[in-house]
Scaffold this motif. Structure first.
Motif, short mmCIF file in Angstrom:
data_model
loop_
_atom_site.label_atom_id
_atom_site.label_comp_id
_atom_site.label_asym_id
_atom_site.label_seq_id
_atom_site.Cartn_x
_atom_site.Cartn_y
_atom_site.Cartn_z
N SER A 22 32.83 44.30 44.08
CA SER A 22 32.38 43.89 42.49
C SER A 22 33.48 43.69 41.84
O SER A 22 33.63 42.86 40.81
N TRP A 23 34.51 44.56 41.99
CA TRP A 23 35.86 44.40 41.25
C TRP A 23 36.84 43.34 41.72
O TRP A 23 37.26 42.45 40.71
N ALA A 24 36.75 42.95 43.06
CA ALA A 24 37.53 41.77 43.45
C ALA A 24 36.74 40.67 43.12
O ALA A 24 37.59 39.41 42.99
N MET A 25 35.79 40.51 43.03
CA MET A 25 34.99 39.02 42.47
C MET A 25 34.43 38.88 41.17
O MET A 25 33.91 37.98 40.88
N ARG A 26 35.12 39.88 40.36
CA ARG A 26 35.00 39.70 38.92
C ARG A 26 35.48 38.20 38.34
O ARG A 26 36.49 37.59 38.89
N ASN A 27 35.00 37.76 37.24
CA ASN A 27 35.61 36.65 36.58
C ASN A 27 36.84 36.78 35.89
O ASN A 27 36.72 37.73 35.13
N ARG A 28 37.73 36.01 36.23
CA ARG A 28 39.11 36.16 35.45
C ARG A 28 39.02 35.33 34.44
O ARG A 28 38.94 34.09 34.97
N ARG A 29 39.54 35.43 33.29
CA ARG A 29 39.35 34.69 32.24
C ARG A 29 40.98 33.89 31.90
O ARG A 29 40.75 33.17 31.15
N THR A 30 41.83 34.16 32.55
CA THR A 30 42.93 33.53 32.45
C THR A 30 43.26 32.16 32.76
O THR A 30 43.46 31.32 32.10
N GLY A 31 42.32 31.65 33.83
CA GLY A 31 42.46 30.16 34.30
C GLY A 31 43.79 29.74 34.74
O GLY A 31 44.58 30.46 34.89
N ASP A 32 43.69 28.61 34.77
CA ASP A 32 44.91 27.65 35.07
C ASP A 32 45.73 27.02 34.03
O ASP A 32 46.65 26.64 33.90
N VAL A 33 45.30 27.62 32.63
CA VAL A 33 45.83 27.15 31.52
C VAL A 33 47.30 27.42 31.50
O VAL A 33 48.35 26.74 31.27
N ALA A 34 47.82 28.63 31.76
CA ALA A 34 49.21 29.04 31.84
C ALA A 34 50.08 28.33 33.03
O ALA A 34 50.99 27.92 32.52
N GLU A 35 49.31 28.24 34.00
CA GLU A 35 49.97 27.60 34.95
C GLU A 35 50.27 26.21 34.83
O GLU A 35 51.41 25.56 35.16
N LEU A 36 49.29 25.40 34.29
CA LEU A 36 49.26 23.85 34.17
C LEU A 36 50.48 23.85 32.92
O LEU A 36 51.21 22.91 32.68
N ALA A 37 50.57 24.77 31.90
CA ALA A 37 51.36 24.52 30.77
C ALA A 37 52.94 24.84 31.32
O ALA A 37 53.81 23.93 31.03
#
Length: 66
Positions: A22-37
């Motif tokens: 359940s911890w490994a499948m959690r939704n991470r809120r960071t997304g690709d925004v930082a990587e794309l920037a």
């Protein structure tokens, strides 16, 4: 009583596995925004460096005494 202790080991292992999954499948809120920037900044820097290297320099004309 010994059999119950041996049964407790796989039950605890199952609980630990359920918590970990359940911890490994959690939704991470960071997304690709930082990587794309970061990628956009990288592209801008490479274009700026490439434009400076490609820009032709105009040599000064030296007048020849004729």
């Amino acid at each position: 009583m010994g059999a119950l202790l041996w049964l407790l080991i796989p039950v605890l292992a199952g609980l630990v596995a359920a918590l970990w999954s359940s911890w490994a499948m959690r939704n991470r809120r960071t997304g690709d925004v930082a990587e794309l920037a970061g990628y956009a900044r990288f592209r801008a820097a490479m274009e700026k460096q490439h434009a400076a290297a490609v820009a032709p320099t105009v040599p000064e004309r030296v007048s020849d005494p004729v």
